[in-house]
Design a protein around this motif. Structure first.
Motif, mmCIF file in Angstrom:
data_model
loop_
_atom_site.group_PDB
_atom_site.id
_atom_site.type_symbol
_atom_site.label_atom_id
_atom_site.label_comp_id
_atom_site.label_asym_id
_atom_site.label_seq_id
_atom_site.Cartn_x
_atom_site.Cartn_y
_atom_site.Cartn_z
ATOM 1 N N UNK A 198 0.806 -1.219 0.000
ATOM 2 C CA UNK A 198 0.000 0.000 0.000
ATOM 3 C C UNK A 198 0.841 1.272 0.000
ATOM 4 N N UNK A 199 2.159 1.165 -0.087
ATOM 5 C CA UNK A 199 3.035 2.332 0.005
ATOM 6 C C UNK A 199 3.309 2.944 -1.367
ATOM 7 N N UNK A 200 3.715 4.211 -1.358
ATOM 8 C CA UNK A 200 4.118 4.878 -2.592
ATOM 9 C C UNK A 200 5.371 4.235 -3.173
ATOM 10 N N UNK A 201 6.251 3.762 -2.309
ATOM 11 C CA UNK A 201 7.477 3.098 -2.790
ATOM 12 C C UNK A 201 7.134 1.861 -3.601
ATOM 13 N N UNK A 202 6.131 1.101 -3.133
ATOM 14 C CA UNK A 202 5.732 -0.063 -3.910
ATOM 15 C C UNK A 202 5.152 0.345 -5.259
ATOM 16 N N UNK A 203 4.293 1.358 -5.282
ATOM 17 C CA UNK A 203 3.668 1.793 -6.525
ATOM 18 C C UNK A 203 4.727 2.191 -7.554
ATOM 19 N N UNK A 204 5.755 2.899 -7.105
ATOM 20 C CA UNK A 204 6.830 3.288 -8.020
ATOM 21 C C UNK A 204 7.587 2.063 -8.518
ATOM 22 N N UNK A 205 7.842 1.125 -7.608
ATOM 23 C CA UNK A 205 8.598 -0.064 -7.995
ATOM 24 C C UNK A 205 7.834 -0.886 -9.030
ATOM 25 N N UNK A 206 6.567 -1.105 -8.787
ATOM 26 C CA UNK A 206 5.761 -1.853 -9.745
ATOM 27 C C UNK A 206 5.775 -1.172 -11.110
ATOM 28 N N UNK A 207 5.634 0.165 -11.122
ATOM 29 C CA UNK A 207 5.624 0.903 -12.384
ATOM 30 C C UNK A 207 6.932 0.720 -13.146
ATOM 31 N N UNK A 208 8.040 0.778 -12.433
ATOM 32 C CA UNK A 208 9.340 0.609 -13.099
ATOM 33 C C UNK A 208 9.472 -0.802 -13.694
ATOM 34 N N UNK A 209 9.076 -1.807 -12.931
ATOM 35 C CA UNK A 209 9.198 -3.183 -13.415
ATOM 36 C C UNK A 209 8.281 -3.432 -14.606
ATOM 37 N N UNK A 210 7.076 -2.890 -14.557
ATOM 38 C CA UNK A 210 6.147 -3.056 -15.677
ATOM 39 C C UNK A 210 6.699 -2.405 -16.936
ATOM 40 N N UNK A 211 7.298 -1.236 -16.789
ATOM 41 C CA UNK A 211 7.875 -0.562 -17.942
ATOM 42 C C UNK A 211 9.044 -1.367 -18.517
#
Length: 309
Positions: A198-211
């Motif tokens: 639920x953290x912003x750090x996770x959201x950023x990490x997921x976005x980077x990996x998806x890209x």
């Protein structure tokens, strides 16, 4: 960082994020590998899992460098800015990539750290090339023989790995990367501990990996390693690999496991110690899922530093 949606492929330059590290391209085992490197001292090679890339270790790189190590985070074969050949995703070649990199980086041996699928490669490298792996740290990953036996005998581990069976489907990489690699994001969320999810750090990490997974051929190459693992159970090449990794691990080994890891179950991972003849430690990390290195970066860095010294 905001995730770029859509289905259009992205350029591999998206993984060349600036920071205190140096981006390098290193030729090893017949391919060109992208690495991010920081620090001087004994070499620590960091292997990410699926569906990650070298950024998995961006928080550990400066911590390891400050502790007196030469930390090198690798884009595995087929991922990130590393070469994406159509072949070479068998256990022998992936282990050979690691030891080839150690030599290409000018060292005779290294501490090897692997998470998830990278942990399977790390186990294999230590079994097949023990002289080049002087310390082993594995996160969220069972020894290949332990995983194989659990998939046969343990219904819970089979259920846990059911999502990976879809990777055997032809052209499944196109499904995985559809809508900005939404399915890959779904998998990451389901494998991550609820507190971090639920953290912003996770959201950023997921976005980077998806890209990064939308770099041309990256998803196909990621699928190939899983496809080989499945197909090899029925082929002579796979039998030879299983026979080869029966060699006991003579490298001191530290195994870290998230108590909430839903893909590599604790009972499966814990059985790996039987394959280690050297010093061995097992630590269960409470309230953490599959991506320990991202969920608990300081703890993981401290454990690597303690074990590598």
């Amino acid at each position: 960082m905001s995730h770029r949606g859509g289905n259009a492929p992205v350029d591999e330059a998206c993984v060349l994020t600036e920071g205190p590290w140096t981006h390098r391209f290193v030729s090893a085992n017949g391919s060109r590998f992208h690495v991010a490197e920081l620090g001087t001292g004994p070499l620590v090679v960091l292997l990410h899992g699926f569906p990650e890339f070298w950024w998995a270790w961006h928080e550990q790189l400066p911590l390891l460098a400050d502790a007196g190590f030469r930390a090198v985070a690798v884009d595995l074969r087929g991922y990130g800015a590393t070469d994406k050949p159509p072949r070479g995703y068998d256990g022998f070649t992936l282990a050979g990539d690691v030891v080839g990199l150690i030599r290409a980086l000018g060292e005779r041996s290294a501490t090897v750290v692997g998470a998830g699928a990278g942990g399977l490669i790390a186990w294999s490298a230590a079994a097949l090339h023990p002289k080049l792996v002087n310390r082993l740290v594995v996160l969220g990953s069972a020894h290949p023989l332990r995983l194989r036996s659990a998939l046969v005998a343990d219904a819970a581990q089979r259920r846990a790995g059911r999502a990976l069976l879809r990777f055997q489907l032809p052209r499944y990489e196109h499904v995985l990367t559809r809508d900005g690699a939404e399915l890959a994001g779904d998998l990451m969320r389901s494998w991550t501990g609820p507190a971090f999810r639920t953290t912003a750090a996770y959201a950023e990490y997921e976005a980077r990996c998806r890209e990064a997974l939308r770099i041309p051929q990256a998803a196909f190459c990621a699928m190939e390693a899983y496809r080989w693992a499945f197909r090899s159970t029925l082929r002579l090449h796979g039998y030879r690999f299983i026979r080869a990794v029966r060699q006991p691990i003579i490298t001191p080994t530290l195994q870290l496991q998230g108590a909430l890891d839903p893909i590599t179950l604790t009972a499966t991972a814990q059985g790996s110690g039987r394959y280690v003849l050297a010093d061995y430690e097992w630590h269960l990390i409470e309230d953490a899922g599959h991506f320990l290195h991202v969920e608990r970066p300081d703890l993981v860095a401290g454990e690597i530093i303690r074990w590598a010294k």
